[in-house]
Scaffold this motif. Structure first.
Motif, PDB file in Angstrom:
ATOM      1  N   SER A 177       0.818  -1.216   0.000  1.00  0.00           N
ATOM      2  CA  SER A 177       0.000   0.000   0.000  1.00  0.00           C
ATOM      3  C   SER A 177       0.848   1.261   0.000  1.00  0.00           C
ATOM      4  O   SER A 177       0.470   2.268  -0.612  1.00  0.00           O
ATOM      5  N   SER A 178       2.001   1.225   0.669  1.00  0.00           N
ATOM      6  CA  SER A 178       2.817   2.432   0.794  1.00  0.00           C
ATOM      7  C   SER A 178       3.893   2.560  -0.270  1.00  0.00           C
ATOM      8  O   SER A 178       4.252   3.658  -0.667  1.00  0.00           O
ATOM      9  N   PHE A 179       4.422   1.412  -0.739  1.00  0.00           N
ATOM     10  CA  PHE A 179       5.551   1.465  -1.660  1.00  0.00           C
ATOM     11  C   PHE A 179       5.301   0.781  -2.997  1.00  0.00           C
ATOM     12  O   PHE A 179       6.139   0.835  -3.883  1.00  0.00           O
ATOM     13  N   ARG A 210      18.316   1.699   2.059  1.00  0.00           N
ATOM     14  CA  ARG A 210      18.780   2.707   1.096  1.00  0.00           C
ATOM     15  C   ARG A 210      18.793   2.123  -0.322  1.00  0.00           C
ATOM     16  O   ARG A 210      18.353   2.765  -1.277  1.00  0.00           O
ATOM     17  N   LYS A 211      19.279   0.896  -0.440  1.00  0.00           N
ATOM     18  CA  LYS A 211      19.328   0.243  -1.749  1.00  0.00           C
ATOM     19  C   LYS A 211      17.917  -0.036  -2.264  1.00  0.00           C
ATOM     20  O   LYS A 211      17.619   0.195  -3.442  1.00  0.00           O
ATOM     21  N   MET A 217      13.126   1.503  -5.772  1.00  0.00           N
ATOM     22  CA  MET A 217      11.724   1.923  -5.837  1.00  0.00           C
ATOM     23  C   MET A 217      11.581   3.256  -6.542  1.00  0.00           C
ATOM     24  O   MET A 217      10.673   3.454  -7.372  1.00  0.00           O
ATOM     25  N   VAL A 218      12.481   4.202  -6.257  1.00  0.00           N
ATOM     26  CA  VAL A 218      12.428   5.527  -6.887  1.00  0.00           C
ATOM     27  C   VAL A 218      12.684   5.409  -8.388  1.00  0.00           C
ATOM     28  O   VAL A 218      11.982   6.037  -9.208  1.00  0.00           O
ATOM     29  N   LEU A 275       6.328  11.032  -0.853  1.00  0.00           N
ATOM     30  CA  LEU A 275       7.712  11.340  -0.537  1.00  0.00           C
ATOM     31  C   LEU A 275       8.454  11.887  -1.759  1.00  0.00           C
ATOM     32  O   LEU A 275       9.238  12.841  -1.659  1.00  0.00           O
ATOM     33  N   LEU A 276       8.190  11.298  -2.912  1.00  0.00           N
ATOM     34  CA  LEU A 276       8.808  11.803  -4.144  1.00  0.00           C
ATOM     35  C   LEU A 276       8.381  13.242  -4.409  1.00  0.00           C
ATOM     36  O   LEU A 276       9.193  14.076  -4.823  1.00  0.00           O
TER      37      LEU A 276
END
Length: 500
Positions: A185-187, A246-247, A252-253, A273-274
């Motif tokens: 749901s979040s990522f 971090r990785k 994901m980004v 967040l983006l």
């Protein structure tokens, strides 16, 4: 030569003694009930010996005739609030004076220092405003298929393990499920932890659950003595999980198109967040990448941990209370019939009074965090008898209030009827604080309640929950001492007997 060493030692010893005398008499002079203090630890010598929630309950019971108790958080003034009306003043009415918390991580630990849970104003206000959009009602309704899929996986897992003769530990089982909910749901990450207890995010959350003596000291410092964090290089999360996330975050980004692609920030937490980073760039401001990663990590921990712990305690209590389990089962069967073959959704589950009452009663007995800390930004008049100076730390004693028979008769008993609609007027406002109140209340309350409702409804509809030998009675569950949240310190299991 001898005096070169002895004289400074004598001066330091005298200074420490005078400082201790000053602390010892501080609350006494103000006429405030107070705890005896240790010369070095103040009132905090219980740390790593008992859970802070347990200590708060004991403190409340010892001083419940007083609306507040004076303490020393090491060498820092503190006041514990035992009164619902004063709790309302601090958390809501005068929230602008109490916007910040003592809880903090240091410059050596940006991942622990830059998230909604630990950060102070003005960054807290900016983050809270921008991230609130992730948890709107319409957003949660859009996750209907995700919840249905994961509760199906949960039922499959329990049935499969039953066939293999595996007795599940409740907290890891529900942590698998809750990690999937937060991950997808979040990522937007496809997760299969509910079925097989594996996956990149579940590897991280398993590490979050480990509390060594060192990590216990780290958390004690972050929550109560943040000045020590940089000195001893403590971190909020295990350092290996920070490197790993971090990785994961970078991948994901990149899958979303990086920070160059314009987005509305409304899809999920990652989008929000983006958008923080993209908007900051448009305004010629620098938004540190660590802020984004830190908040992603705190939502992962906060979301999976609170939901899985709440489910653990709730299911365990129901195993020992078949009467209440039967009432809940009958309510769910009737509600399922009324849907005419349609699956439960968030709205239909939220309308079930007994389901809601069972969850609320579990959160009353087992609030995940039994206290709410705030720090006075300026001198503050608590009542007509007491004014505290700026920077005094104030703790609202949620655990103590939850166990006060004045507000909850026979508080040791698990009694969901306390929270039925016909009894709602009996709940004194601000005597029940599992999610906090005011501007800094839990931002994930709605997703947390949905996560618990869906899973609990599915489990009760499919299984009769029975106690097992050699496990403690609910009121005898030992509580984690090294960690600071109100987690069980031992594995808890029940029998899931498939309903015909």
């Amino acid at each position: 030569m001898y005096y070169i060493f002895v004289l400074p030692l004598c001066i330091i010893s005298l200074w420490l003694y005078l400082k201790w005398l000053s602390m010892k008499n501080y609350w006494k002079k103000l006429g405030v009930p107070h705890e005896p203090i240790h010369p070095l630890f103040g009132s905090m010598s219980f740390l790593q010996k008992k859970n802070p929630g347990t200590w708060m309950m004991e403190l409340y019971q010892k001083y419940k005739s007083s609306p507040y108790v004076g303490i020393w958080i090491f060498w820092r003034r503190g006041l514990v609030i035992n009164d619902p009306d004063l709790s309302r003043k601090i958390l809501v009415k005068d929230a602008d004076i109490f916007r910040n918390r003592l809880l903090a991580s240091g410059k050596s630990d940006p991942m622990g220092a830059l998230n909604l849970f630990t950060v102070d104003d003005p960054l807290w206000t900016s983050l809270r405003r921008r991230l609130t959009s992730v948890f709107t009602g319409s957003k949660l309704r859009g996750w209907q298929e995700l919840y249905q899929s994961k509760v199906e996986d949960l039922i499959y897992r329990i049935n499969s393990d039953n066939e293999k003769g595996i007795i599940n530990e409740l907290r890891p089982l529900f942590a698998d499920y809750a990690t999937d909910i937060i991950g997808e749901s979040s990522f937007g990450i496809q997760c299969q932890s509910t079925r097989n207890s594996t996956g990149p995010l579940r590897l991280m959350t398993k590490e979050f659950e480990k509390y060594s003596q060192w990590r216990g000291m780290a958390w004690s410092s972050i929550f109560f003595l943040p000045e020590m964090v940089d000195i001893l290089r403590f971190s909020f999360w295990p350092k290996n999980t920070v490197s790993y996330f971090r990785k994961v975050f970078k991948v994901m980004v990149e899958e979303r198109g990086g920070f160059e692609k314009d987005i509305d920030g409304k899809r999920d937490l990652l989008d929000a967040l983006l958008k923080l980073k993209i908007d900051a760039k448009k305004e010629n401001q620098d938004m540190d990448l660590d802020i984004l990663i830190s908040n992603a990590m705190i939502f992962l921990q906060g979301g999976y941990d609170t939901s899985s712990t709440a489910l653990t305690y709730t299911v365990y209590e129901l195993a020992y209370h078949p009467k209440y389990q039967k009432i809940l089962y009958d309510e769910l069967v009737e509600a399922e019939k009324a849907l005419n073959g349609k699956p439960f959704d968030a709205e239909s589950l939220a309308k079930l009074p007994y389901l809601d009452a069972v969850i609320k009663e579990s959160l009353r007995k087992y609030p995940i965090m039994g206290w709410l800390d705030r720090k006075a930004l300026r001198d503050y008049q608590v009542d007509e008898n007491l004014t505290i100076p700026a920077n005094t730390v104030v703790y609202v004693n949620a655990m103590g209030l939850h166990y006060d028979p004045k507000y909850f008769p026979n508080p040791e008993e698990f009694r969901p009827d306390r929270f039925l609609p016909e009894n709602a007027n009996n709940i004194v406002p601000y005597s029940y604080l599992p999610f906090g109140e005011g501007p800094r209340m839990c931002i994930g309350k709605r997703i947390g309640m949905n996560t618990v409702r869906y899973a609990l409804a599915a489990v009760v509809l499919n299984f009769e929950i029975l106690p097992l030998d050699k496990f403690p009675l609910p009121n005898d569950i030992p509580i984690e001492k090294k960690g600071l949240f109100y987690h069980p310190a031992v594995p808890l299991s029940v029998e899931f007997k498939r309903r015909k």
